[in-house]
Write a protein that holds these residues in place. Structure first.
Motif, PDB file in Angstrom:
ATOM      1  N   GLN A   1      -2.892  10.648  -7.148  1.00  0.00           N
ATOM      2  CA  GLN A   1      -3.845  10.693  -6.042  1.00  0.00           C
ATOM      3  C   GLN A   1      -5.294  10.672  -6.558  1.00  0.00           C
ATOM      4  OE1 GLN A   1      -2.611  14.244  -3.991  1.00  0.00           O
ATOM      5  NE2 GLN A   1      -0.991  13.197  -2.814  1.00  0.00           N
TER       6      GLN A   1
ATOM      7  N   THR B   1      -4.612  -0.810  -2.285  1.00  0.00           N
ATOM      8  CA  THR B   1      -5.679   0.196  -2.428  1.00  0.00           C
ATOM      9  C   THR B   1      -7.054  -0.473  -2.425  1.00  0.00           C
ATOM     10  OG1 THR B   1      -4.216   1.626  -3.719  1.00  0.00           O
ATOM     11  CG2 THR B   1      -6.577   2.057  -3.875  1.00  0.00           C
TER      12      THR B   1
ATOM     13  N   ARG C   1       5.769   4.930  -3.403  1.00  0.00           N
ATOM     14  CA  ARG C   1       6.432   6.233  -3.484  1.00  0.00           C
ATOM     15  C   ARG C   1       5.354   7.300  -3.357  1.00  0.00           C
ATOM     16  NH1 ARG C   1       9.530   3.810  -7.848  1.00  0.00           N
ATOM     17  NH2 ARG C   1       8.286   4.875  -9.427  1.00  0.00           N
ATOM     18  N   PRO C   2       5.718   8.478  -2.954  1.00  0.00           N
ATOM     19  CA  PRO C   2       4.717   9.553  -2.896  1.00  0.00           C
ATOM     20  C   PRO C   2       4.047   9.731  -4.258  1.00  0.00           C
ATOM     21  CG  PRO C   2       6.726  10.237  -1.798  1.00  0.00           C
ATOM     22  CD  PRO C   2       7.045   8.934  -2.467  1.00  0.00           C
TER      23      PRO C   2
ATOM     24  N   MET D   1       0.569  -1.701  -5.366  1.00  0.00           N
ATOM     25  CA  MET D   1      -0.180  -0.479  -5.047  1.00  0.00           C
ATOM     26  C   MET D   1      -1.682  -0.685  -5.281  1.00  0.00           C
ATOM     27  SD  MET D   1       0.474   2.509  -3.858  1.00  0.00           S
ATOM     28  CE  MET D   1      -0.645   3.852  -3.455  1.00  0.00           C
TER      29      MET D   1
ATOM     30  N   GLY E   1      -4.268  -0.144   4.316  1.00  0.00           N
ATOM     31  CA  GLY E   1      -3.631   1.001   4.961  1.00  0.00           C
ATOM     32  C   GLY E   1      -2.114   0.971   4.985  1.00  0.00           C
ATOM     33  N   PHE E   2      -1.476   0.164   4.154  1.00  0.00           N
ATOM     34  CA  PHE E   2      -0.014   0.168   4.071  1.00  0.00           C
ATOM     35  C   PHE E   2       0.472   1.460   3.406  1.00  0.00           C
ATOM     36  CE2 PHE E   2       0.365  -4.756   3.993  1.00  0.00           C
ATOM     37  CZ  PHE E   2       0.074  -4.769   5.341  1.00  0.00           C
ATOM     38  N   ASN E   3       1.781   1.744   3.590  1.00  0.00           N
ATOM     39  CA  ASN E   3       2.353   2.945   2.972  1.00  0.00           C
ATOM     40  C   ASN E   3       2.424   2.791   1.463  1.00  0.00           C
ATOM     41  OD1 ASN E   3       2.748   4.211   5.437  1.00  0.00           O
ATOM     42  ND2 ASN E   3       4.813   3.345   5.693  1.00  0.00           N
ATOM     43  N   GLU E   4       2.402   3.942   0.795  1.00  0.00           N
ATOM     44  CA  GLU E   4       2.529   3.936  -0.662  1.00  0.00           C
ATOM     45  C   GLU E   4       3.944   3.537  -1.045  1.00  0.00           C
ATOM     46  OE1 GLU E   4       1.655   7.973  -1.339  1.00  0.00           O
ATOM     47  OE2 GLU E   4      -0.486   7.809  -0.912  1.00  0.00           O
TER      48      GLU E   4
END
Length: 331
Positions: A66, A49, A59-60, A45, A54-57
């Motif tokens: 955030q 960052t 988990r939310p 992560m 721009g990859f997906n996280e």
């Protein structure tokens, strides 16, 4: 030593790399503590960052997660700008090239044999370098200035920035393999310290020191200087002699400094006992004997033919390279 110099080449990039590593550590710990991610998830992560790919996280993220991510991105933007600025200056301002050339020169100096080290590059140092250059004798200039003047009129092939009063500087200048050290620092106390250090590091080297005060001459010789020169005295005596014997002084100056293959003055160490009449260098080699120095450092100028040479004495002769080589074979 070699590895440390290579690492020093990239010393300017060390700070941003450490900052980047610190930011990654902060991000990884932050995601572990705030979101409860595993180490691999937190590291992944942090990397996506910071890299802004721009990859997906994983988990939310929670609200705190955030906010932490926003904080991480802003810090990364500042660090990235700083890193690019530093990198541009490091390469485009030729800082990297200068350091590379300096390390390459230091490595070349370590390969030198029978060279001369000039400590200090003021008026006396420059004059010494000019004569050595004209006579094709390799020399290393050891000076605290960052760079030498560009309008010297001759090439200084080996230059090192350093303090001649420190052992490390003399060692890097190749004192162990040097034939002589010329010390031209403006302060007699500094010259005395360099003489002591040079004599300790290489007892066989000829050490020639500058002096400003009469009282310093004896101290410098006790410390190990082979010769001590007072430029002001020599300059005054030279000017007075030019009034009395201008042509003679000009000839002697040419003989001592303008050596070439056709003409030079040289010292020959005698290896056997023989009289000058038996040797007859002029007839056998066309060499001219100017004088003889005995083991007590006493000189005999224009010795008579009856003079008997003993092993260990130095014969000062004048002639071409070929003539001098033939004379060496005879004595």
């Amino acid at each position: 030593m070699f590895l440390l110099k290579r690492l020093n080449l990239f010393k300017g990039l060390l700070q941003p790399v450490l900052l980047l590593g610190g930011l990654m550590l902060l991000g990884t710990l932050g995601y572990i503590l705030i979101e409860g991610f595993s180490f691999l998830e937190a590291l992944y992560m942090t990397v996506i960052t910071i890299a802004s790919v721009g990859f997906n996280e994983v988990r939310p993220l929670s609200n705190n997660g955030q906010i932490f991510t926003i904080f991480l991105i802003l810090i990364n933007l500042g660090l990235f700008t700083y890193f690019i600025t530093l990198l541009s200056r490091y390469f485009f301002d030729l800082e990297f090239l200068k350091k590379y050339k300096m390390i390459k020169m230091e490595n070349s100096i370590q390969q030198l044999q029978n060279h001369v080290i000039i400590c200090g590059f003021g008026r006396n140092g420059k004059e010494s370098a000019q004569v050595l250059h004209d006579n094709k004798i390799p020399f290393v200039v050891l000076e605290e200035k960052n760079e030498l003047e560009t309008d010297l009129g001759f090439e200084v092939k080996y230059f090192m920035k350093g303090d001649a009063t420190k052992d490390e500087a003399l060692l890097e200048a190749g004192i162990k393999n040097a034939r002589a050290v010329i010390i031209t620092l403006p302060v007699d106390a500094d010259n005395l310290f360099v003489v002591l250090t040079a004599k300790q590091l290489n007892p066989n080297a000829t050490i020639i020191s500058r002096a400003s005060q009469d009282s310093s001459i004896k101290k410098l010789k006790i410390a190990g200087a082979s010769n001590v020169i007072m430029p002001d005295k020599i300059g005054g005596a030279h000017m007075a002699t030019l009034v009395m014997l201008p042509d003679v002084v000009e000839l002697l100056s040419m003989m001592s400094t303008k050596n070439n293959t056709e003409f030079r003055v040289a010292e020959i160490k005698a290896q056997k006992s023989i009289s000058l009449n038996e040797l007859d260098l002029w007839k056998n080699t066309n060499c001219t004997i100017l004088g003889i120095k005995d083991q007590s450092n006493n000189y005999t100028i224009n010795p008579p033919s009856s003079y008997h040479i003993n092993p260990g004495q130095s014969i000062i002769v004048m002639g071409s390279d070929e003539q001098i080589e033939n004379a060496k074979k005879m004595v």
